[in-house]
Design an enzyme around this catalytic site. Structure first.
Site, PDB file in Angstrom:
ATOM      1  N   LYS A  51     -55.826  -1.990 -27.780  1.00 11.56           N
ATOM      2  CA  LYS A  51     -56.817  -2.904 -28.356  1.00 11.56           C
ATOM      3  C   LYS A  51     -58.136  -2.181 -28.622  1.00 11.56           C
ATOM      4  O   LYS A  51     -58.785  -2.411 -29.644  1.00 11.56           O
ATOM      5  CB  LYS A  51     -57.000  -4.119 -27.429  1.00 11.56           C
ATOM      6  CG  LYS A  51     -55.762  -5.011 -27.427  1.00 11.56           C
ATOM      7  CD  LYS A  51     -55.727  -6.102 -26.370  1.00 11.56           C
ATOM      8  CE  LYS A  51     -54.308  -6.709 -26.362  1.00 11.56           C
ATOM      9  NZ  LYS A  51     -54.178  -7.935 -25.590  1.00 11.56           N
ATOM     10  N   GLN A  95     -56.884 -10.033 -20.233  1.00  6.96           N
ATOM     11  CA  GLN A  95     -55.500  -9.580 -20.326  1.00  6.96           C
ATOM     12  C   GLN A  95     -54.635 -10.261 -19.262  1.00  6.96           C
ATOM     13  O   GLN A  95     -54.991 -10.305 -18.083  1.00  6.96           O
ATOM     14  CB  GLN A  95     -55.448  -8.044 -20.180  1.00  6.96           C
ATOM     15  CG  GLN A  95     -54.098  -7.429 -20.456  1.00  6.96           C
ATOM     16  CD  GLN A  95     -53.700  -7.487 -21.930  1.00  6.96           C
ATOM     17  OE1 GLN A  95     -54.519  -7.662 -22.820  1.00  6.96           O
ATOM     18  NE2 GLN A  95     -52.421  -7.342 -22.195  1.00  6.96           N
ATOM     19  N   ASP A 118     -57.663 -15.034 -28.415  1.00  3.19           N
ATOM     20  CA  ASP A 118     -56.230 -15.129 -28.128  1.00  3.19           C
ATOM     21  C   ASP A 118     -55.632 -16.431 -28.668  1.00  3.19           C
ATOM     22  O   ASP A 118     -54.417 -16.538 -28.841  1.00  3.19           O
ATOM     23  CB  ASP A 118     -56.003 -15.132 -26.603  1.00  3.19           C
ATOM     24  CG  ASP A 118     -55.684 -13.767 -26.032  1.00  3.19           C
ATOM     25  OD1 ASP A 118     -55.066 -12.952 -26.751  1.00  3.19           O
ATOM     26  OD2 ASP A 118     -56.033 -13.531 -24.861  1.00  3.19           O
TER      27      ASP A 118
HETATM   28  N1  L34 Z   1     -54.653 -12.274 -22.941  1.00  2.00           N
HETATM   29  N2  L34 Z   1     -52.708 -11.115 -22.551  1.00  2.00           N
HETATM   30  C1  L34 Z   1     -53.584 -11.633 -23.416  1.00  2.00           C
HETATM   31  N3  L34 Z   1     -53.418 -11.535 -24.765  1.00  2.00           N
HETATM   32  C2  L34 Z   1     -52.351 -10.880 -25.278  1.00  2.00           C
HETATM   33  O1  L34 Z   1     -52.161 -10.833 -26.585  1.00  2.00           O
HETATM   34  C3  L34 Z   1     -51.435 -10.294 -24.398  1.00  2.00           C
HETATM   35  N4  L34 Z   1     -50.344  -9.553 -24.823  1.00  2.00           N
HETATM   36  C4  L34 Z   1     -49.092  -9.659 -24.082  1.00  2.00           C
HETATM   37  C5  L34 Z   1     -49.411  -9.378 -22.612  1.00  2.00           C
HETATM   38  N5  L34 Z   1     -50.662  -9.979 -22.174  1.00  2.00           N
HETATM   39  C6  L34 Z   1     -51.619 -10.450 -23.023  1.00  2.00           C
HETATM   40  C7  L34 Z   1     -50.406  -8.369 -25.433  1.00  2.00           C
HETATM   41  O2  L34 Z   1     -51.440  -7.903 -25.889  1.00  2.00           O
HETATM   42  C8  L34 Z   1     -48.264  -8.574 -24.725  1.00  2.00           C
HETATM   43  N6  L34 Z   1     -49.192  -7.784 -25.488  1.00  2.00           N
HETATM   44  C9  L34 Z   1     -48.872  -6.576 -26.130  1.00  2.00           C
HETATM   45  C10 L34 Z   1     -49.763  -5.945 -26.985  1.00  2.00           C
HETATM   46  C11 L34 Z   1     -49.442  -4.762 -27.606  1.00  2.00           C
HETATM   47  C12 L34 Z   1     -48.246  -4.167 -27.382  1.00  2.00           C
HETATM   48  C13 L34 Z   1     -47.330  -4.782 -26.542  1.00  2.00           C
HETATM   49  C14 L34 Z   1     -47.657  -5.976 -25.926  1.00  2.00           C
HETATM   50  C15 L34 Z   1     -47.962  -2.866 -28.034  1.00  2.00           C
HETATM   51  O3  L34 Z   1     -48.792  -2.330 -28.713  1.00  2.00           O
HETATM   52  N7  L34 Z   1     -46.751  -2.321 -27.839  1.00  2.00           N
HETATM   53  C16 L34 Z   1     -46.397  -1.048 -28.397  1.00  2.00           C
HETATM   54  C17 L34 Z   1     -45.998  -0.094 -27.309  1.00  2.00           C
HETATM   55  C18 L34 Z   1     -47.089   0.105 -26.299  1.00  2.00           C
HETATM   56  C19 L34 Z   1     -46.672   1.058 -25.191  1.00  2.00           C
HETATM   57  O4  L34 Z   1     -46.347   2.186 -25.502  1.00  2.00           O
HETATM   58  O5  L34 Z   1     -46.715   0.651 -24.014  1.00  2.00           O
HETATM   59  C20 L34 Z   1     -45.253  -1.257 -29.370  1.00  2.00           C
HETATM   60  O6  L34 Z   1     -45.093  -0.451 -30.266  1.00  2.00           O
HETATM   61  O7  L34 Z   1     -44.521  -2.239 -29.199  1.00  2.00           O
END
Ligand code: L34
Length: 283
Positions: A51, A95, A118
């Protein structure tokens, strides 16, 4: 066809960066997103870092506030009150998940509705379900954007959502319904799940179990959206809720993990931050 959330989000972020570059002249400053991270869960740290990186690309000011896992609920609520009152803060995100001694509903409700990037605040959720103007939650919004970009027709189609969480399952079902899909919400207790999922033209999976969806659960030509971000128990690598290798040949379009829904979630968070900022500036 594989829908790259990574590529789509890069394109959208570049467009937002152009827009944000015009803000200092127009409004005297850029939007400001504050992310609160409690504890040091590695997955949460990784998402929060994503983020901050995206904010930098878009030109949004990002403040990440870290607090220890043993912070009291009272202290966290106090921090949120301060951020609500801070006129230089446009978006507040705490988060999730939070440690067990802190009430997530209490925390979500404490965030000022105007700064709820959010879209989790109960008033925002109510507005969504009543088709009133609202902030769309980031992951569901990103999913609809991916389907539309891939040219998937939603209207009149049968959509099956596996998972019924407040963050993904329920709101994504609502957005699909608003796009005139016929929606079934399935979950871990659904009897004979494969017979349900095989009916899906659009299958959204948000159950949080590595490779839960196997090829026999998917009909030929379905659009498959994988919301899962899991660690493979054997390799330790990131993997989705869908057995990608087995399902990809059957799907008309499919999202990968990593590089699918995750990056789009963050991209939509950037959009929501700009939206909250502009609403404030135009008040
Ligand atoms: N308040 N909590 C709040 N808002 C959110 O919108 C989230 N979420 C979920 C968990 N808790 C939260 C997220 O941001 C899940 N989530 C989230 C955001 C981004 C990614 C995965 C979950 C992401 O960028 N995933 C990458 C891989 C990241 C890595 O290498 O660990 C992907 O390519 O899927």
């Amino acid at each position: 066809m594989i829908i790259s959330g990574k590529e789509l989000s890069a394109k959208l972020k570049a467009e937002m960066a152009e827009q944000v570059a015009t803000f200092p002249a127009k409004y005297g400053r850029v939007p400001h997103l504050t992310v609160v991270l409690v504890g040091d869960d590695p997955a949460s740290v990784s998402y929060v870092t994503g983020k901050a990186k995206a904010s930098e690309v878009v030109g949004i000011r990002n403040t990440t506030i870290r607090r220890p896992a043993d912070i009291s609920e009272e202290e966290l609520l106090g921090l949120i009150r301060d951020l609500n009152a801070d006129d230089t803060v446009d978006g507040i995100l705490v988060q999730l998940p939070l440690p067990g001694h802190i009430s997530e509903p209490k925390v979500i409700e404490a965030i000022s509705r105007d700064k709820d990037v959010d879209g989790f605040h109960p008033l925002n959720v109510a507005a969504l379900w009543q088709k009133q103007p609202c902030i769309l939650p980031c992951t569901p919004k990103g999913i609809i954007r991916m389907l539309k970009t891939a040219g998937v027709e939603i209207r009149g189609k049968r959509a099956v959502v596996i998972g019924r969480s407040n963050i993904v399952g329920l709101p994504v079902a609502k957005l699909l319904l608003d796009e005139n899909a016929t929606v079934t919400v399935a979950h871990s207790k659904t009897a004979d799940l494969p017979s349900v999922t095989r009916q899906a033209d659009i299958l959204v999976v948000a159950i949080g179990r590595p490779r839960f969806v196997t090829a026999d659960m998917v009909s030929e030509g379905a659009a498959v959206i994988d919301v899962g971000v899991n660690r493979d128990p054997v390799t330790g690598k990131l993997c989705g809720d869908v057995d990608f290798a087995a399902v990809e040949p059957k799907a008309s379009v499919i999202t990968p993990v990593p590089g699918g829904v995750g990056p789009m979630t963050i991209c939509c968070l950037m959009e929501n931050t700009i939206e909250c900022f502009l609403k404030k500036m135009e008040r």
